[in-house]
Structures are given as structure tokens and as C-alpha cells.
Scaffold this active site. Structure first.
Site, PDB file in Angstrom:
ATOM      1  N   SER A  66       0.853  -1.194   0.000  1.00 40.79           N
ATOM      2  CA  SER A  66       0.000   0.000   0.000  1.00 40.79           C
ATOM      3  C   SER A  66       0.890   1.246   0.000  1.00 40.79           C
ATOM      4  CB  SER A  66      -1.033  -0.038   1.133  1.00 40.79           C
ATOM      5  OG  SER A  66      -0.486  -0.408   2.384  1.00 40.79           O
ATOM      6  N   SER A  67       0.735   2.180   0.920  1.00 41.78           N
ATOM      7  CA  SER A  67       1.470   3.446   0.807  1.00 41.78           C
ATOM      8  C   SER A  67       2.947   3.365   1.157  1.00 41.78           C
ATOM      9  CB  SER A  67       0.793   4.528   1.657  1.00 41.78           C
ATOM     10  OG  SER A  67      -0.406   4.943   1.028  1.00 41.78           O
TER      11      SER A  67
END
Length: 381
Positions: A66-67
Site C-alpha cells: 500500500s502506501s
């Protein structure tokens, strides 16, 4: 000058925090690495990679990042800046002529590469807003769902939504890194996955970091916060976060037609993430030059407030301005971020301290009691 080194009991304190989180079923499993002055002083794979199969977590487990993707892609972007392929002041339209989101008054402001890196471009994330927001209505993907969605279609959807503010005037966490990924691809004439591999992953030996999963047998099963403990994510899973909902589709990882999300699309191991962060802490070589790494890890939006008290933003992640306001024992200048699949990391340069905590549990592994308790255990507060 570096601060005092970690005390001899910090590992036992981390163990107690992790053991409690597993026993209380706050997280299913994870991997943590703590490095000081370049030496990894603590490492632990804990809990389960797949609860239903009873598969234990391994040190080389692969996570949907994800991030945690963002600092990797940001480093690749700054490598392209150094090579003269893009410039921070370049307008996005130089590379994507059709990307022209407007303000509510129908004006069409210029958006620059630097504004994409610093999340000051006027864009947003749908999950960071209340239900029924314009991004949701336009079916904009935050890079975590809608397997098979193309970059061209998602850019068109993003551009159809009015800008939240005039670029450069405010900060708003957003899909900006997805737009930047397409800028990079067009500027270099290569796909974003190939660029990241060539500019970052290969030079640093990050052999498990990619937009595709290189060994599916090591990929952890994703879980989400539930009323009675973590629940296994389904094909399409909504997780409450703040005022909004994060939309997950774990199978996106295996849909080759999905756009390469520069903000959320990569997979990798804790060891690979540590390699990148330690490289940046030590000056950036061989990925970027020392002066570029210094700019990347400094507050780049002085005078603009973020939504996190005490934190500013560099060229890819948060930078600590005020520890008291942020309620953290970390020192001014610490840089950090995480990922909604359940990850948290930080670098405290005054202590030459780098911490990577990847879990398979959203959101508990990223924000809240567990990662805060791990941080405090490390500092002994």
C-alpha cells in the site's frame, strides 16, 4: 552528533507489546526490523501469515505494501529529476496533456511535479472523505481496488472531479503519486514497474519489491479490523477509517491489467523496505545524490499545515516539525509514514534509527495503539 543509543531492554519491551497485540487479537501477524547506526539490532516475525491455514509469519514474508510504495516511487522520481528527464517545476500537462482538472469556478490551474510529490496539488483520496464524496461518485480508484482498471480511465475520473483547493496553497493526502507514476512513465518512455525496478530495486538489491508478486507462496493473507478481532478480507472489503471507508480488493495484485499505482501498488518485504530507508538515511547512494536525499527528507511545505498535528511533508513522506504537538518521543526531523494494509515505518536521523513494521492487519498495524506502543517501547517512554 547522534543521540544516546538504544538501551539493552528495548527488545524485551517490543516483545511485550507484540505478544499483547497477538494475544488480544489486534493483529494477526507481522514482521519488524529495528536498525541503529546501520546495524539491525532487533528482528522478529510474529503471529501468522495465514490464520486459517495456520501458516506462521516468516522473516521473508511478502506484503501488499500500500502506501509504503510511496517512498520507493518518490526515490525513483527524484532519480529521474537528477537525470534531467523531469523537473520539479514541470507542469503535469507537459507529460499528460489531457490531465486538466479544474477548480469549482471552472479555472484550470497549473499542477507541478513538485506539488504531486508534496500532496499540494489540489487532489484528494476518496477514503479520506465522508461517504458520498465526489471521488466516490466518479468511481476514482485509490489504487487498492477495481482490478483491471486502466490508468487512462482512472486519470479521466480524477480529472473529472473539481480540485479541492488551488494547487500549492494547502496539503491534502491524495492520488497524486498515481498521477506522478504516469508522468514518470511518459517522461522516461518506460513503464513505472520497469523504472522502479531499474532505478531503485535492482541497485539496492530489493529482490522482492515489485508491482507483481514474485513468490506467491510468501505473500501474506490480508485481514481487516473487525468487531471481535481481525477478519479475513473478502473479494471486496470496506474498512472504516476516519470519516470515510477504504475500499480493498486484494485480488488487484494478480490482475495484470490494473494500472500501476505509484501510491499503493507495490509488494515487498520488510527487509527490502529497510534497505531503501537506510539508503536514504545514509545519503541516497546509489539511487540519488546526497543533496537530493537531503531535500527529500526535509520539510518541503513550510507554512502549510497537514492534517496531522506537528507533522510537515517532504518529497514523499511526513517530516516531524513539533514532537509535542505530534505527541511522539521522536526527534524533530524524523520522517515516517505507513500503509493501510497495516504498515508503519520511521527514520529518526538524530539517533541513526530506522524502524520497519509490516503487518497483515488493516488498520491496526498502521495507526493507533499498536504501532504507537511499539514506537514508545523502542524509545523507552
Amino acid at each position: 552528533m547522534s543521540a544516546a543509543p538504544l538501551d539493552r531492554d528495548f527488545g524485551r519491551r517490543i516483545d511485550r507489546v507484540i505478544d499483547a497485540a497477538i494475544e488480544e487479537q489486534r493483529v494477526v501477524g507481522g514482521m519488524i526490523l529495528v536498525a541503529e547506526r546501520g546495524d539491525t539490532l532487533y528482528r522478529r516475525a510474529f503471529g501468522l501469515a495465514d490464520r486459517e491455514q495456520g501458516r506462521p509469519m516468516a522473516e521473508n514474508a511478502i506484503f501488499r505494501l500500500s502506501s509504503v510504495t510511496k517512498p520507493i516511487v518518490a526515490a525513483a522520481a527524484l532519480s529521474l529529476v537528477e537525470a534531467g528527464r523531469i523537473a520539479l517545476h514541470d507542469p503535469v500537462t507537459r507529460f499528460i496533456p489531457g490531465f486538466r482538472p479544474k477548480r469549482p469556478d471552472d479555472s484550470e490551474p497549473v499542477i507541478t511535479v513538485r506539488q504531486l510529490l508534496t500532496h499540494t496539488a489540489g487532489l484528494a483520496y476518496g477514503f479520506a472523505q465522508p461517504a458520498g464524496n465526489a471521488y466516490e461518485d466518479a468511481r476514482v480508484s485509490d489504487g487498492l481496488d477495481q482490478p483491471g482498471l486502466s490508468m487512462a480511465e482512472n486519470l479521466a475520473r480524477i480529472a473529472s472531479v473539481p480540485l479541492s483547493y488551488a494547487p500549492g496553497t494547502r496539503w491534502g493526502y491524495s492520488v497524486a503519486m498515481d498521477v506522478l507514476g504516469e508522468v514518470m512513465a511518459r517522461a522516461a518512455g518506460a513503464s513505472l514497474p520497469d523504472l522502479v525496478d531499474r532505478l531503485v530495486a535492482q541497485p539496492l538489491g530489493m529482490s522482492d519489491s515489485a508491482f507483481a508478486v514474485r513468490d506467491e507462496t510468501r505473500l501474506v493473507t490480508p485481514y481487516a479490523d473487525g468487531r471481535d478481532g481481525p477478519v479475513r478480507m473478502g473479494e471486496h472489503h470496506l474498512v472504516a477509517f476516519g470519516e470515510g471507508l477504504i475500499s480493498f480488493a486484494p485480488a488487484r495484485t494478480f490482475a495484470p491489467a490494473s494500472f500501476a499505482s505509484g501510491g499503493t501498488g507495490m509488494n515487498g518485504t520488510a527487509g527490502d523496505v529497510l534497505k531503501l530507508l537506510e539508503t536514504l538515511r545514509k545519503g541516497g547512494g546509489p539511487v540519488i545524490r546526497r543533496e537530493t536525499a537531503r531535500a527529500m527528507t526535509a520539510d518541503a511545505i513550510v507554512g502549510i499545515e497537514t492534517t496531522r498535528p506537528g507533522w510537515g511533508w517532504g518529497l514523499g513522506f511526513a517530516v516531524l516539525r513539533d514532537p509535542a504537538a505530534a505527541q511522539t518521543p521522536q526527534a524533530v526531523g524524523t520522517w515516517r509514514w505507513g500503509g493501510v494494509y497495516g504498515h508503519s515505518w520511521f527514520v529518526d536521523p538524530t539517533r541513526d534509527l530506522t524502524v520497519v513494521l509490516l503487518t497483515n492487519t488493516a488498520i491496526a498495524g498502521m495507526a493507533g495503539a499498536f504501532p504507537d506502543a511499539v514506537r514508545d517501547a523502542i524509545y523507552g517512554v
